[in-house]
Scaffold this motif. Structure first.
Motif, PDB file in Angstrom:
ATOM      1  N   PRO A   1       0.834  -1.203   0.000  1.00  0.00           N
ATOM      2  CA  PRO A   1       0.000   0.000   0.000  1.00  0.00           C
ATOM      3  C   PRO A   1       0.870   1.255   0.000  1.00  0.00           C
ATOM      4  N   VAL A   2       0.357   2.305  -0.630  1.00  0.00           N
ATOM      5  CA  VAL A   2       1.086   3.571  -0.681  1.00  0.00           C
ATOM      6  C   VAL A   2       0.287   4.643   0.027  1.00  0.00           C
ATOM      7  N   ASP A   3       0.980   5.649   0.502  1.00  0.00           N
ATOM      8  CA  ASP A   3       0.356   6.808   1.127  1.00  0.00           C
ATOM      9  C   ASP A   3      -0.098   7.736   0.003  1.00  0.00           C
ATOM     10  N   LEU A   4      -1.405   7.856  -0.179  1.00  0.00           N
ATOM     11  CA  LEU A   4      -1.930   8.650  -1.287  1.00  0.00           C
ATOM     12  C   LEU A   4      -1.592  10.131  -1.159  1.00  0.00           C
ATOM     13  N   ALA A   5      -1.484  10.638   0.061  1.00  0.00           N
ATOM     14  CA  ALA A   5      -1.088  12.043   0.239  1.00  0.00           C
ATOM     15  C   ALA A   5       0.349  12.244  -0.244  1.00  0.00           C
ATOM     16  N   LEU A   6       1.198  11.271  -0.008  1.00  0.00           N
ATOM     17  CA  LEU A   6       2.585  11.347  -0.466  1.00  0.00           C
ATOM     18  C   LEU A   6       2.652  11.277  -1.993  1.00  0.00           C
ATOM     19  N   VAL A   7       1.895  10.375  -2.597  1.00  0.00           N
ATOM     20  CA  VAL A   7       1.859  10.272  -4.058  1.00  0.00           C
ATOM     21  C   VAL A   7       1.349  11.576  -4.662  1.00  0.00           C
ATOM     22  N   ARG A   8       0.325  12.142  -4.060  1.00  0.00           N
ATOM     23  CA  ARG A   8      -0.224  13.425  -4.534  1.00  0.00           C
ATOM     24  C   ARG A   8       0.824  14.530  -4.427  1.00  0.00           C
ATOM     25  N   ALA A   9       1.607  14.535  -3.348  1.00  0.00           N
ATOM     26  CA  ALA A   9       2.656  15.549  -3.183  1.00  0.00           C
ATOM     27  C   ALA A   9       3.741  15.386  -4.248  1.00  0.00           C
ATOM     28  N   ILE A  10       4.101  14.136  -4.552  1.00  0.00           N
ATOM     29  CA  ILE A  10       5.121  13.890  -5.584  1.00  0.00           C
ATOM     30  C   ILE A  10       4.611  14.362  -6.941  1.00  0.00           C
ATOM     31  N   ARG A  11       3.331  14.142  -7.212  1.00  0.00           N
ATOM     32  CA  ARG A  11       2.756  14.548  -8.499  1.00  0.00           C
ATOM     33  C   ARG A  11       2.565  16.055  -8.606  1.00  0.00           C
ATOM     34  N   ALA A  12       2.198  16.690  -7.514  1.00  0.00           N
ATOM     35  CA  ALA A  12       1.818  18.103  -7.578  1.00  0.00           C
ATOM     36  C   ALA A  12       2.968  19.075  -7.336  1.00  0.00           C
ATOM     37  N   ASP A  13       3.957  18.666  -6.570  1.00  0.00           N
ATOM     38  CA  ASP A  13       5.036  19.576  -6.192  1.00  0.00           C
ATOM     39  C   ASP A  13       6.331  19.183  -6.897  1.00  0.00           C
ATOM     40  N   PRO A  14       6.813  20.001  -7.831  1.00  0.00           N
ATOM     41  CA  PRO A  14       8.037  19.655  -8.556  1.00  0.00           C
ATOM     42  C   PRO A  14       9.244  19.450  -7.645  1.00  0.00           C
ATOM     43  N   ALA A  15       9.346  20.208  -6.566  1.00  0.00           N
ATOM     44  CA  ALA A  15      10.489  20.046  -5.657  1.00  0.00           C
ATOM     45  C   ALA A  15      10.442  18.686  -4.962  1.00  0.00           C
ATOM     46  N   THR A  16       9.265  18.253  -4.563  1.00  0.00           N
ATOM     47  CA  THR A  16       9.120  16.935  -3.936  1.00  0.00           C
ATOM     48  C   THR A  16       9.412  15.840  -4.947  1.00  0.00           C
ATOM     49  N   ALA A  17       8.958  16.004  -6.179  1.00  0.00           N
ATOM     50  CA  ALA A  17       9.227  15.019  -7.226  1.00  0.00           C
ATOM     51  C   ALA A  17      10.730  14.905  -7.483  1.00  0.00           C
ATOM     52  N   ARG A  18      11.443  16.037  -7.528  1.00  0.00           N
ATOM     53  CA  ARG A  18      12.897  16.004  -7.723  1.00  0.00           C
ATOM     54  C   ARG A  18      13.590  15.284  -6.572  1.00  0.00           C
ATOM     55  N   ARG A  19      13.147  15.539  -5.334  1.00  0.00           N
ATOM     56  CA  ARG A  19      13.751  14.863  -4.170  1.00  0.00           C
ATOM     57  C   ARG A  19      13.501  13.362  -4.233  1.00  0.00           C
ATOM     58  N   TYR A  20      12.293  12.964  -4.623  1.00  0.00           N
ATOM     59  CA  TYR A  20      11.973  11.543  -4.724  1.00  0.00           C
ATOM     60  C   TYR A  20      12.818  10.862  -5.799  1.00  0.00           C
ATOM     61  N   ARG A  21      12.945  11.499  -6.954  1.00  0.00           N
ATOM     62  CA  ARG A  21      13.767  10.932  -8.029  1.00  0.00           C
ATOM     63  C   ARG A  21      15.235  10.835  -7.607  1.00  0.00           C
ATOM     64  N   ALA A  22      15.704  11.813  -6.859  1.00  0.00           N
ATOM     65  CA  ALA A  22      17.096  11.765  -6.378  1.00  0.00           C
ATOM     66  C   ALA A  22      17.290  10.594  -5.423  1.00  0.00           C
ATOM     67  N   LEU A  23      16.301  10.328  -4.549  1.00  0.00           N
ATOM     68  CA  LEU A  23      16.391   9.173  -3.654  1.00  0.00           C
ATOM     69  C   LEU A  23      16.394   7.867  -4.449  1.00  0.00           C
ATOM     70  N   LEU A  24      15.526   7.780  -5.461  1.00  0.00           N
ATOM     71  CA  LEU A  24      15.502   6.578  -6.294  1.00  0.00           C
ATOM     72  C   LEU A  24      16.834   6.392  -7.011  1.00  0.00           C
ATOM     73  N   ALA A  25      17.345   7.469  -7.600  1.00  0.00           N
ATOM     74  CA  ALA A  25      18.614   7.385  -8.335  1.00  0.00           C
ATOM     75  C   ALA A  25      19.752   6.979  -7.410  1.00  0.00           C
ATOM     76  N   GLY A  26      19.722   7.452  -6.160  1.00  0.00           N
ATOM     77  CA  GLY A  26      20.774   7.120  -5.215  1.00  0.00           C
ATOM     78  C   GLY A  26      20.812   5.655  -4.835  1.00  0.00           C
ATOM     79  N   GLN A  27      19.676   4.998  -4.809  1.00  0.00           N
ATOM     80  CA  GLN A  27      19.648   3.588  -4.434  1.00  0.00           C
ATOM     81  C   GLN A  27      19.594   2.653  -5.638  1.00  0.00           C
ATOM     82  N   ALA A  28      19.426   3.201  -6.837  1.00  0.00           N
ATOM     83  CA  ALA A  28      19.287   2.372  -8.033  1.00  0.00           C
ATOM     84  C   ALA A  28      20.608   1.744  -8.452  1.00  0.00           C
ATOM     85  N   ILE A  29      20.528   0.531  -8.952  1.00  0.00           N
ATOM     86  CA  ILE A  29      21.680  -0.116  -9.564  1.00  0.00           C
ATOM     87  C   ILE A  29      21.998   0.614 -10.857  1.00  0.00           C
TER      88      ILE A  29
END
Length: 174
Positions: free
Chosen positions: A47-75
């Motif tokens: 399950p995902v936190d829908l408020a968090l998903v909405r924040a990632i979709r609506a706020d470009p700064a939050t989306a950039r932070r999320y992508r940076a976290l993904l990139a940091g842990q990605a192979i």
């Protein structure tokens, strides 16, 4: 003052009024690093936190932070990899990996073929296109190749195949 100049001045003033009357974004409720990290490291299907998903979709700064976290842990990841296709097979490079999509035939759905030379094979693939995200668990490799059926009866798998064919789709192998 000419009519065009007056019209431009009125448009500029109207835009300024509209910006001033817009509700201010509440940046105090931006998700914290721990919330984003928990979302980035979740298992597919959890399950995902829908408020968090909405924040990632609506706020470009939050989306950039999320992508940076993904990139940091990605192979491996490809933020905006260009897809290449000869009509029969779509393929793209994602770090040391090659993702290929074999087309469906009358007996089998399309297949995602993932080949790579990394020491550790990826366990999860996450694709992002616009504000849409799809995350799927990957099976263990067989002879260095990971195969995933992009079955039309499985919405996430079918959508992943569609997204991977788009040139602007970001791919993260986790």
């Amino acid at each position: 003052m000419s009519d065009e100049a007056r019209l431009l001045a009125e448009i500029h003033a109207a835009r300024a009024l509209m910006r001033a009357s817009e509700p201010a974004r509440d940046t105090s409720r931006r998700p914290g690093a721990a919330e984003l990290w928990a979302h980035a490291t979740r298992e597919p299907g959890e399950p995902v936190d829908l408020a968090l998903v909405r924040a990632i979709r609506a706020d470009p700064a939050t989306a950039r932070r999320y992508r940076a976290l993904l990139a940091g842990q990605a192979i491996a990841h490809a933020p905006l990899a260009a897809a290449a296709s000869d009509g029969a097979v779509a393929s793209r490079r994602v770090g040391p990996f090659t993702l290929g999509i074999l087309p469906a035939d009358e007996d089998a759905p399309p297949l995602l073929v993932l080949r790579g030379s990394a020491a550790r094979p990826p366990r999860v693939i996450e694709a992002m296109l616009g504000d849409e995200t799809v995350r799927l668990a990957l099976p263990p490799p067989t002879d260095g190749v990971i195969l995933v059926a992009l079955d039309p009866d499985v919405p996430e798998a079918a959508r992943l195949g569609e997204m991977l064919r788009d040139r602007s789709c970001a791919v993260f192998l986790l």
